[in-house]
Design a protein around this motif. Structure first.
Motif, PDB file in Angstrom:
ATOM      1  N   GLY A 277       4.376  -3.090 -11.525  1.00 33.08           N
ATOM      2  CA  GLY A 277       5.011  -1.950 -10.871  1.00 33.08           C
ATOM      3  C   GLY A 277       5.342  -0.842 -11.845  1.00 33.08           C
ATOM      4  O   GLY A 277       5.152   0.345 -11.553  1.00 33.08           O
TER       5      GLY A 277
ATOM      6  N   ILE B 153       4.142  -2.349  -4.543  1.00 32.60           N
ATOM      7  CA  ILE B 153       5.245  -2.951  -5.309  1.00 32.60           C
ATOM      8  C   ILE B 153       6.350  -3.413  -4.368  1.00 32.60           C
ATOM      9  O   ILE B 153       6.890  -4.510  -4.516  1.00 32.60           O
ATOM     10  CB  ILE B 153       5.821  -1.945  -6.329  1.00 32.60           C
ATOM     11  CG1 ILE B 153       4.803  -1.621  -7.391  1.00 32.60           C
ATOM     12  CG2 ILE B 153       7.090  -2.474  -6.966  1.00 32.60           C
ATOM     13  CD1 ILE B 153       5.146  -0.378  -8.178  1.00 32.60           C
ATOM     14  N   LYS B 154       6.669  -2.569  -3.401  1.00 36.06           N
ATOM     15  CA  LYS B 154       7.724  -2.931  -2.447  1.00 36.06           C
ATOM     16  C   LYS B 154       7.339  -4.192  -1.677  1.00 36.06           C
ATOM     17  O   LYS B 154       8.137  -5.123  -1.555  1.00 36.06           O
ATOM     18  CB  LYS B 154       7.969  -1.768  -1.484  1.00 36.06           C
ATOM     19  CG  LYS B 154       9.090  -2.006  -0.526  1.00 36.06           C
ATOM     20  CD  LYS B 154       9.312  -0.785   0.354  1.00 36.06           C
ATOM     21  CE  LYS B 154      10.422  -1.040   1.345  1.00 36.06           C
ATOM     22  NZ  LYS B 154      10.612   0.099   2.250  1.00 36.06           N
TER      23      LYS B 154
ATOM     24  N   VAL C  10      -0.330  -6.752  -9.807  1.00 36.80           N
ATOM     25  CA  VAL C  10       0.424  -6.741  -8.551  1.00 36.80           C
ATOM     26  C   VAL C  10      -0.373  -7.281  -7.368  1.00 36.80           C
ATOM     27  O   VAL C  10       0.194  -7.962  -6.506  1.00 36.80           O
ATOM     28  CB  VAL C  10       0.944  -5.312  -8.256  1.00 36.80           C
ATOM     29  CG1 VAL C  10       1.581  -5.235  -6.893  1.00 36.80           C
ATOM     30  CG2 VAL C  10       1.935  -4.876  -9.318  1.00 36.80           C
TER      31      VAL C  10
END
Length: 177
Positions: free
Chosen positions: A82, A47-48, A100
């Motif tokens: 996320g 996600i980051k 994602v």
């Protein structure tokens, strides 16, 4: 649509618990918990990384004055994915990774675009003013131009005779004399 969300909020946790129990019976309790923690950690890292990529693409699109349609869809998918990845469970993680991961996101984007276009078309029923129905654009033809010209001509025939009266100017009023 709200009933669907309510049902999902009730049914999805039950399904997740069932799947976790079934996997726990096959591989054991602690390995199941470890697998859930590993999926969450991998999801947080992903996600980051993908969130940063989506944000940079969105910023680049706006700086170059491009319409950021694809970038906005990607950002929304990363946000939803996320959320699903950070929710404990195997089923939500599958959908979260689908939204994602950079190689599955284009397919998710197409599904999202199809869903939204059907939803908008269903709610609007086509625009009654312009006749536009999402996804049905066709370039104008010579016949369209002729019809528009005839409409303008018939509109100019409707002339209303009148007089403009300015309330700030004194008026000659024959009744007051």
């Amino acid at each position: 649509m709200p009933w669907f969300v309510a049902v999902a909020l009730l049914v999805v946790p039950v399904i997740e618990i069932y799947v976790i129990i079934q996997i726990g019976q096959v591989i054991g309790g602690w390995p199941t918990v470890g697998l859930l923690i590993l999926e969450s950690a991998l999801g947080a890292w992903l996600i980051k990384r993908e969130g940063r990529r989506a944000w940079n693409a969105l910023r680049t699109a706006t700086e170059t004055a491009r319409m950021p349609g694809k970038e906005l869809a990607d950002a929304a998918l990363v946000l939803v994915g996320g959320t699903l990845l950070l929710t404990a469970g195997f089923i939500t993680d599958i959908f979260g990774f689908f939204f994602v991961l950079p190689f599955t996101r284009p397919l998710a984007r197409k599904v999202l675009a199809g869903f939204l276009s059907r939803r908008i078309a269903g709610q609007l029923g086509g625009n009654p003013i312009t006749g536009f129905m999402p996804g049905t654009y066709r370039p104008p033809t010579a016949e369209d131009a002729d019809r528009a010209h005839r409409e303008r001509q018939s509109a100019s025939d409707d002339v209303i005779q009148g007089e403009v009266i300015d309330p700030d100017q004194p008026q000659d009023n024959p009744k007051s004399s």
